[in-house]
Design a protein around this motif. Structure first.
Motif, PDB file in Angstrom:
ATOM      1  N   GLU A  69      24.284  75.379  67.482  1.00 38.11           N
ATOM      2  CA  GLU A  69      22.595  76.749  67.597  1.00 38.11           C
ATOM      3  C   GLU A  69      22.960  77.317  65.733  1.00 38.11           C
ATOM      4  O   GLU A  69      21.549  76.870  65.326  1.00 38.11           O
ATOM      5  N   THR A  70      23.737  76.137  65.085  1.00 37.14           N
ATOM      6  CA  THR A  70      23.608  75.696  63.639  1.00 37.14           C
ATOM      7  C   THR A  70      22.583  74.943  63.453  1.00 37.14           C
ATOM      8  O   THR A  70      21.983  74.227  62.939  1.00 37.14           O
ATOM      9  N   LEU A  71      22.983  73.561  64.144  1.00 33.50           N
ATOM     10  CA  LEU A  71      22.031  72.365  64.384  1.00 33.50           C
ATOM     11  C   LEU A  71      20.421  72.645  64.170  1.00 33.50           C
ATOM     12  O   LEU A  71      20.235  72.313  63.800  1.00 33.50           O
ATOM     13  N   LEU A  72      20.534  73.518  64.892  1.00 38.43           N
ATOM     14  CA  LEU A  72      19.391  73.964  65.888  1.00 38.43           C
ATOM     15  C   LEU A  72      18.379  74.680  64.481  1.00 38.43           C
ATOM     16  O   LEU A  72      17.167  74.582  64.283  1.00 38.43           O
ATOM     17  N   PHE A  73      19.462  75.778  63.826  1.00 36.68           N
ATOM     18  CA  PHE A  73      18.883  75.926  62.810  1.00 36.68           C
ATOM     19  C   PHE A  73      18.271  75.334  61.804  1.00 36.68           C
ATOM     20  O   PHE A  73      17.264  75.597  61.121  1.00 36.68           O
ATOM     21  N   GLU A  74      19.329  74.549  61.234  1.00 39.47           N
ATOM     22  CA  GLU A  74      19.134  73.226  60.381  1.00 39.47           C
ATOM     23  C   GLU A  74      17.693  72.451  60.476  1.00 39.47           C
ATOM     24  O   GLU A  74      16.835  72.200  59.568  1.00 39.47           O
ATOM     25  N   VAL A  75      17.816  72.041  60.861  1.00 39.95           N
ATOM     26  CA  VAL A  75      16.627  71.284  61.870  1.00 39.95           C
ATOM     27  C   VAL A  75      14.969  71.896  61.712  1.00 39.95           C
ATOM     28  O   VAL A  75      14.504  71.544  61.104  1.00 39.95           O
ATOM     29  N   GLN A  76      15.302  72.783  62.110  1.00 36.65           N
ATOM     30  CA  GLN A  76      13.323  74.131  62.460  1.00 36.65           C
ATOM     31  C   GLN A  76      13.401  74.031  60.640  1.00 36.65           C
ATOM     32  O   GLN A  76      12.520  73.233  60.046  1.00 36.65           O
ATOM     33  N   GLY A  77      14.776  74.703  59.853  1.00 39.50           N
ATOM     34  CA  GLY A  77      14.575  74.560  58.568  1.00 39.50           C
ATOM     35  C   GLY A  77      14.031  73.033  57.789  1.00 39.50           C
ATOM     36  O   GLY A  77      12.509  73.031  57.246  1.00 39.50           O
ATOM     37  N   TYR A  78      14.687  72.723  58.033  1.00 42.59           N
ATOM     38  CA  TYR A  78      14.603  70.925  57.923  1.00 42.59           C
ATOM     39  C   TYR A  78      12.815  70.268  58.067  1.00 42.59           C
ATOM     40  O   TYR A  78      12.046  69.489  57.449  1.00 42.59           O
ATOM     41  N   CYS A  79      12.209  70.870  58.906  1.00 46.34           N
ATOM     42  CA  CYS A  79      11.134  70.903  60.027  1.00 46.34           C
ATOM     43  C   CYS A  79      10.401  71.194  58.669  1.00 46.34           C
ATOM     44  O   CYS A  79       8.895  71.231  58.104  1.00 46.34           O
ATOM     45  N   LYS A  80      10.398  72.250  58.791  1.00 44.68           N
ATOM     46  CA  LYS A  80       9.299  73.221  57.576  1.00 44.68           C
ATOM     47  C   LYS A  80       9.543  72.342  56.049  1.00 44.68           C
ATOM     48  O   LYS A  80       8.845  72.312  55.448  1.00 44.68           O
ATOM     49  N   GLU A 106      -2.426  83.449  60.244  1.00 43.31           N
ATOM     50  CA  GLU A 106      -1.229  83.990  60.808  1.00 43.31           C
ATOM     51  C   GLU A 106      -0.585  82.942  60.332  1.00 43.31           C
ATOM     52  O   GLU A 106       0.781  82.363  60.803  1.00 43.31           O
ATOM     53  N   GLY A 107      -0.505  81.146  59.564  1.00 40.44           N
ATOM     54  CA  GLY A 107       0.272  80.039  58.988  1.00 40.44           C
ATOM     55  C   GLY A 107       0.637  79.023  60.211  1.00 40.44           C
ATOM     56  O   GLY A 107      -0.059  79.327  61.084  1.00 40.44           O
ATOM     57  N   PRO A 108       0.880  78.040  59.289  1.00 39.14           N
ATOM     58  CA  PRO A 108       1.252  76.717  60.340  1.00 39.14           C
ATOM     59  C   PRO A 108       2.029  77.065  61.546  1.00 39.14           C
ATOM     60  O   PRO A 108       3.219  78.315  61.835  1.00 39.14           O
ATOM     61  N   ARG A 109       2.095  76.912  62.339  1.00 43.25           N
ATOM     62  CA  ARG A 109       3.059  76.261  63.621  1.00 43.25           C
ATOM     63  C   ARG A 109       3.319  74.881  63.427  1.00 43.25           C
ATOM     64  O   ARG A 109       2.737  73.903  63.130  1.00 43.25           O
ATOM     65  N   TYR A 110       4.660  74.952  64.453  1.00 46.02           N
ATOM     66  CA  TYR A 110       5.894  74.098  63.631  1.00 46.02           C
ATOM     67  C   TYR A 110       6.578  73.789  65.148  1.00 46.02           C
ATOM     68  O   TYR A 110       6.384  74.722  65.888  1.00 46.02           O
ATOM     69  N   SER A 111       5.957  72.649  65.068  1.00 43.20           N
ATOM     70  CA  SER A 111       7.160  72.429  66.539  1.00 43.20           C
ATOM     71  C   SER A 111       7.783  70.532  66.566  1.00 43.20           C
ATOM     72  O   SER A 111       7.835  70.282  65.765  1.00 43.20           O
ATOM     73  N   ILE A 112       8.829  70.557  67.110  1.00 43.96           N
ATOM     74  CA  ILE A 112       9.978  69.725  67.353  1.00 43.96           C
ATOM     75  C   ILE A 112      10.426  69.017  68.307  1.00 43.96           C
ATOM     76  O   ILE A 112      10.922  69.569  69.342  1.00 43.96           O
TER      77      ILE A 112
END
Length: 458
Positions: free
Chosen positions: A47-58, A282-288
């Motif tokens: 779960e920590t990896l998922l959180f980090e990937v979302q952060g790096y995406c932004k 609404e701000g941008p949408r991010y998708s991975i």
């Protein structure tokens, strides 16, 4: 005809225990036959990896423009790298999104190998000093997703009565390659700006129609990590109703690919879906999305699905099941994929594959991104009018019901580039209603898999 009103959530941990595996396979079979979409929870991905990937995406999209331009896809013959807003073309339309395409890190093939193998190769990475830890985190994520998708594909095979190694033939390369024989999976980090950032005004600022074929590169399956808060993804059921697929923490949205539907003879559904564009403010949408790769050396072959599974599928869809590859198009998957990539990324084509691009342009199936101004105007004009995502046709007989579009993705997995695509023989005004419906549905199959769309009337 059975349909669905929600997207099933499957607990992946059930597949790991002998006492609960059959329960998981039964639930998976139901999802494969009926929805073609599912949530997968408890996958074991950290779960920590998922959180980090979302952060790096932004954080990636916040990098200086000069750094992102340094990574532009046109610098890579392997179609890996950064795409500017409006630089990708899908189904002849401009995609209003930024993205970077990354993949399993592999060396480039030699120049003596088949040309389509140039689709494989090394990534373009941002500077470590500008975004520390990005490469390590992304490579770790791709590695874990590769293992998850491999294991899940075996479960798909078991769920529909095939040997668990039934799909491995599509992962194996032929002969030696300087880039090795390891399959190359792909990962996209995507940003969809809202209408204010796109500088649209009035009705257009409330959303427009934007094409987005994220599934087109996926031969078998894709795994979407949704970044909250936008509830943007929708899936169409058999009644034509759009079902919301909102972000759920620590889950993946798994979509069955067009190739999987084709090689299973239509038993596994590849379902029509769309994305609602963020409105102004609404701000941008991010998708991975993660796309399970296959060998570009693979040939188009169909699987022999057990008759009892075909019979069950027939009960679900209410008709005969038939889905085949167009084997007359290309011998190898890589040949078709290369043509599709050139068509979508014409700047890469101009630099590395000018002969293929020229052939596509002569056929009218490849456009220049410089045309985006007129396309944007046209889309803005359409934004205030009702938009039909799945077209319908008028029947010859008065009062008859219009045929509905399929909830599945297009039958034609690969674009034929030698001539304009054929929908078969037009039955004409004297043809039977059944033949007319079949003809119109084949035409509908040429429409995009996914449409970015917003309408207050929806």
């Amino acid at each position: 005809m059975a349909t669905f009103e929600s997207i099933p959530i499957l607990d992946y941990s059930l597949s790991r225990s002998p006492s609960t595996k059959q329960q998981f396979l039964d639930e998976l079979k139901h999802a494969l036959l009926q929805t073609g979409f599912l949530y997968l929870s408890n996958t074991g991905i950290d779960e920590t990896l998922l959180f980090e990937v979302q952060g790096y995406c932004k954080r990636f999209f916040e990098l200086p423009e000069e750094e992102k331009r340094r990574l532009e896809m046109k610098n890579s013959p392997h179609f890996l790298g950064y795409s500017r807003l409006g630089n990708e073309i899908t189904k002849h339309c401009i995609d209003y999104r930024e993205q970077i395409d990354l993949a399993t890190e592999l060396p480039a093939p030699s120049s003596s190998e088949p040309r389509y193998r140039q689709l494989r190769g090394p990534n373009q990475w941002p500077s470590e000093s500008l975004i520390p830890g990005f490469r390590k985190t992304i490579e770790t994520y791709i590695e874990q997703m590769t293992q998850l998708s491999t294991d899940f594909t075996a479960l798909i095979a078991e769920a529909i009565g095939l040997p668990k190694d039934a799909f491995e033939r599509f992962f194996e390369g032929i002969g030696e390659s300087q880039s090795g024989t390891q399959r190359q999976d792909k990962l996209k980090l995507v940003k969809y700006p809202d209408m204010r950032e796109l500088e649209m005004e009035g009705d257009a600022a409330q959303g427009g129609m934007y094409r987005n074929s994220q599934a087109e590169d996926s031969m078998l399956s894709s795994y979407l990590l949704q970044v909250p808060p936008h509830d943007s993804l929708q899936v169409q059921n058999a009644d034509g109703v759009w079902i919301s697929c909102p972000p759920i923490a620590n889950t993946f949205v798994v979509a069955m690919g067009q190739g999987l539907e084709a090689i299973t003879g239509g038993v596994v559904a590849s379902t029509t879906h769309r994305v609602l564009s963020p409105s102004a403010g609404e701000g941008p949408r991010y998708s991975i999305p993660f796309f399970q790769g296959v060998s570009y050396d693979a040939k188009f072959e169909a699987m022999t699905v057990p008759e009892d599974v075909k019979a069950l599928k027939k009960q679900v869809v209410g008709g005969d099941v038939e889905m085949t590859f167009r084997k007359d198009m290309f011998e190898r998957l890589g040949e078709a994929t290369l043509a599709n990539r050139v068509k979508s990324h014409t700047d890469v084509g101009e630099k590395w594959y000018p002969d293929i691009l020229e052939r596509l342009r002569k056929m009218g199936v490849a456009k220049d991104p410089s045309e985006k101004t007129s396309a944007q105007v046209e889309q803005a004009e359409q934004a205030s009018a009702p938009i039909l995502v799945v077209p319908t046709v008028e029947d010859a007989s008065e009062g008859s019901e219009k045929p509905k579009g399929r909830r599945r993705a297009p039958t034609i997995v690969i674009d034929k580039i030698e001539e304009a695509p054929s929908y078969g023989e037009d039955p004409g005004p004297d043809g039977s209603l059944l033949r007319k419906e079949a003809y119109e549905k084949r035409k509908m199959d040429a429409e995009p898999d996914e449409v970015r769309y917003h309408s207050d009337a929806e």
